[in-house]
Design an enzyme around this catalytic site. Structure first.
Site, PDB file in Angstrom:
ATOM      1  N   THR A   1     -54.665  51.510 -91.771  1.00 26.69           N
ATOM      2  CA  THR A   1     -54.622  52.974 -91.770  1.00 26.69           C
ATOM      3  C   THR A   1     -53.629  53.443 -92.825  1.00 26.69           C
ATOM      4  O   THR A   1     -52.488  52.955 -92.852  1.00 26.69           O
ATOM      5  CB  THR A   1     -54.230  53.497 -90.372  1.00 26.69           C
TER       6      THR A   1
ATOM      7  N   GLU B   1     -46.228  51.817 -80.195  1.00 26.50           N
ATOM      8  CA  GLU B   1     -47.585  52.088 -80.697  1.00 26.50           C
ATOM      9  C   GLU B   1     -48.550  52.344 -79.531  1.00 26.50           C
ATOM     10  O   GLU B   1     -49.326  53.300 -79.552  1.00 26.50           O
ATOM     11  CB  GLU B   1     -48.068  50.888 -81.537  1.00 26.50           C
TER      12      GLU B   1
ATOM     13  N   GLN C   1     -72.346  65.136 -72.038  1.00 27.87           N
ATOM     14  CA  GLN C   1     -73.374  65.270 -71.001  1.00 27.87           C
ATOM     15  C   GLN C   1     -73.424  66.706 -70.474  1.00 27.87           C
ATOM     16  O   GLN C   1     -74.504  67.266 -70.282  1.00 27.87           O
ATOM     17  CB  GLN C   1     -73.065  64.286 -69.859  1.00 27.87           C
TER      18      GLN C   1
ATOM     19  N   LEU D   1     -72.685  69.335 -72.044  1.00 30.50           N
ATOM     20  CA  LEU D   1     -73.254  70.212 -73.070  1.00 30.50           C
ATOM     21  C   LEU D   1     -74.759  70.011 -73.248  1.00 30.50           C
ATOM     22  O   LEU D   1     -75.419  70.793 -73.946  1.00 30.50           O
ATOM     23  CB  LEU D   1     -72.539  69.999 -74.418  1.00 30.50           C
ATOM     24  N   GLY D   2     -75.302  68.958 -72.655  1.00 30.60           N
ATOM     25  CA  GLY D   2     -76.739  68.713 -72.798  1.00 30.60           C
ATOM     26  C   GLY D   2     -77.101  68.438 -74.252  1.00 30.60           C
ATOM     27  O   GLY D   2     -76.293  67.879 -75.004  1.00 30.60           O
TER      28      GLY D   2
ATOM     29  N   GLY E   1     -54.834  48.831 -82.222  1.00 28.63           N
ATOM     30  CA  GLY E   1     -53.559  48.594 -81.528  1.00 28.63           C
ATOM     31  C   GLY E   1     -53.696  47.658 -80.340  1.00 28.63           C
ATOM     32  O   GLY E   1     -52.915  47.731 -79.379  1.00 28.63           O
TER      33      GLY E   1
ATOM     34  N   THR F   1     -57.164  45.455 -78.395  1.00 31.64           N
ATOM     35  CA  THR F   1     -58.370  45.857 -77.656  1.00 31.64           C
ATOM     36  C   THR F   1     -58.083  45.884 -76.155  1.00 31.64           C
ATOM     37  O   THR F   1     -57.149  45.226 -75.674  1.00 31.64           O
ATOM     38  CB  THR F   1     -59.546  44.891 -77.920  1.00 31.64           C
TER      39      THR F   1
END
Ligand code: FAD
Length: 396
Positions: free
Chosen positions: A166, A253, A349, A351-352, A376, A378
């Protein structure tokens, strides 16, 4: 959350005031650049915002006043992370990589000269930092690192590659981890060192930045070191002690990423909440269908729980120290990063169909949230760490 009285039980008066201040900044300034970052996939606004935040002291909570910080501590930094992520996670990812992932190793292990040269400029927002751990063949198994640093007179010559860094293609400085004493002599954990690299130096090759699923505007790069000569005064901490420097950085972090999860979840939740009061089906606002309102409740629970766990973890870091706080910091990261994905998915969901389009932001929140259970550490790796601590605590 607006009108959320319970926040008064979680934060001190000063923290709440700071939250109001940073929220106002994020709403005004980060929001002003949000479209440009997202739609134009542009890093320039991130630089501008970093400078503005530096001037206001908002990049300072993690660092002491003698180096330009505010010394407010990690709870305040989590407040910054949450409020920034709520508006734009690409910016927030860049900020945390800069101020925490790069800044904390320098703060904790740097000499005074190193802090003055490399830490103060990033706290002021004048320069940008990054951290180089991950490699093409080395992700979760950081001890398997292949990048080599070979001592040659007053320099270390670094060769190797780092990926998914990053800010890597944009940064002025990198905190880079490399093997100084390779196998079969010693285990990589004991043969790794940390270096501060100025990215202007010859041999720092910006191979590319990745086209990401989300986080438009963030620059996550692939970097190659070609006989990069690092002066010996840029060794960070003692030679061969890099692995403990790397481990030391991880808890702050994780807590920061946890706070980002709360921020993204809030953004998605707020969009769904509003939509549920506007969208009419079967002659009523959809909020009156239990199938919708219970999803809103499920989202709200995860946001509150995630924030509480994050703040507890941040306070634990201050109170009981880095090592003892590992379990709670790791739990906060796992819980809130998964919660953010859950909330963003539920929001879509609610909001469709329109939620699945770029007319609304929920599809972006879902793409942005998906990085949190990966970067950072998994979720799988972190659950391994959590269970190890849990068994140990219970005497097994
Ligand atoms: C957007 C983004 C930004 C990033 N920023 C940085 C950065 O600034 N600096 C940096 O150094 N790195 C950075 N990373 C790298 C990130 O930390 C790694 O992607 C992450 O640690 C996982 O490593 P990996 O991708 O190589 O996956 P791998 O380690 O290859 O894992 C692949 C899969 O296998 C699983 N797995 C692996 N080992 C085990 C195990 N022992 N038990 C169970 N499951 C296992 C993982 O959980 C995962 O599901 C970034 C990544 C991304 C995508």
């Amino acid at each position: 959350m607006s009108g959320d009285e319970s926040l008064k039980a979680l934060y001190s008066k000063e923290e709440l005031e700071f939250k109001t201040e940073i929220q106002a900044f994020a709403e005004e300034r980060i929001r002003a650049f949000d479209d440009e970052i997202e739609k134009m996939n542009s890093y320039e606004p991130i630089r501008i915002l970093m400078r503005e935040m530096g001037k206001k002291g908002f990049l300072g909570p993690l660092h002491p006043p003698e180096w330009g910080g505010t010394g407010q501590g990690i709870v305040a930094d989590c407040i910054v992370a949450e409020e920034c992520a709520r508006i734009n996670e690409a910016f927030e990812l860049s900020r945390i990589a800069n101020i925490s992932l790069f800044g904390m190793p320098i703060h904790r292990f740097g000499t005074d000269e190193q802090k003055e040269k490399y830490l103060t400029p990033i706290i002021k927002g004048e320069k940008i930092g990054c951290i180089g751990i991950t490699e093409p063949r080395v992700g979760s198994d950081t001890a398997g690192m292949e990048t080599r640093a070979v001592k040659d007179g007053d320099y270390y010559i670094i060769n190797g590659e780092k990926r998914f860094i990053t800010n890597g293609t944009e940064a002025d400085f990198m905190c880079c981890f490399a093997i100084t004493t390779p196998l079969p002599n010693v285990h990589p954990k004991k043969g790794m060192s940390a270096f501060i690299i100025d990215t202007k130096w010859k041999g720092y090759e910006r191979v590319k930045y990745y086209k990401l699923s989300g986080l438009r505007g963030a620059r996550v790069g692939h970097i190659r070191f070609n006989d990069l000569a690092v002066p010996k005064e840029n060794l960070l901490g003692p030679e061969n002690k890099g692995f403990s420097i790397l481990m030391d950085e991880l808890n702050s972090e994780r807590v920061g990423i946890a706070a980002q999860g709360v921020g993204i979840a809030r953004a998605a939740f707020e969009e769904a909440l509003k939509y549920s009061t506007e969208r009419i089906q079967f002659d009523q606002e959809i909020r009156y269908f239990e199938g919708v309102s219970f999803q809103i409740a499920d989202m709200a629970i995860r946001i509150e729980a995630g924030r509480a766990l994050t703040v507890q973890a941040a306070r634990a870091l201050n109170k009981i120290g880095n090592k003892a706080a590992t379990k709670i910091c790791t739990m906060a990261k796992v819980f809130t990063s998964e919660a953010a994905v859950y909330v963003a998915s539920r929001a879509m969901q609610v909001l469709g169909g329109i939620g699945y389009t770029s007319e609304k932001k929920s599809e972006r929140y879902l793409r942005d949230a998906k990085i949190l259970p990966i970067g950072g550490g998994t979720t799988e790796i972190l659950k391994y760490l959590i269970q190890r601590e849990v068994y140990r605590e219970h005497g097994y």
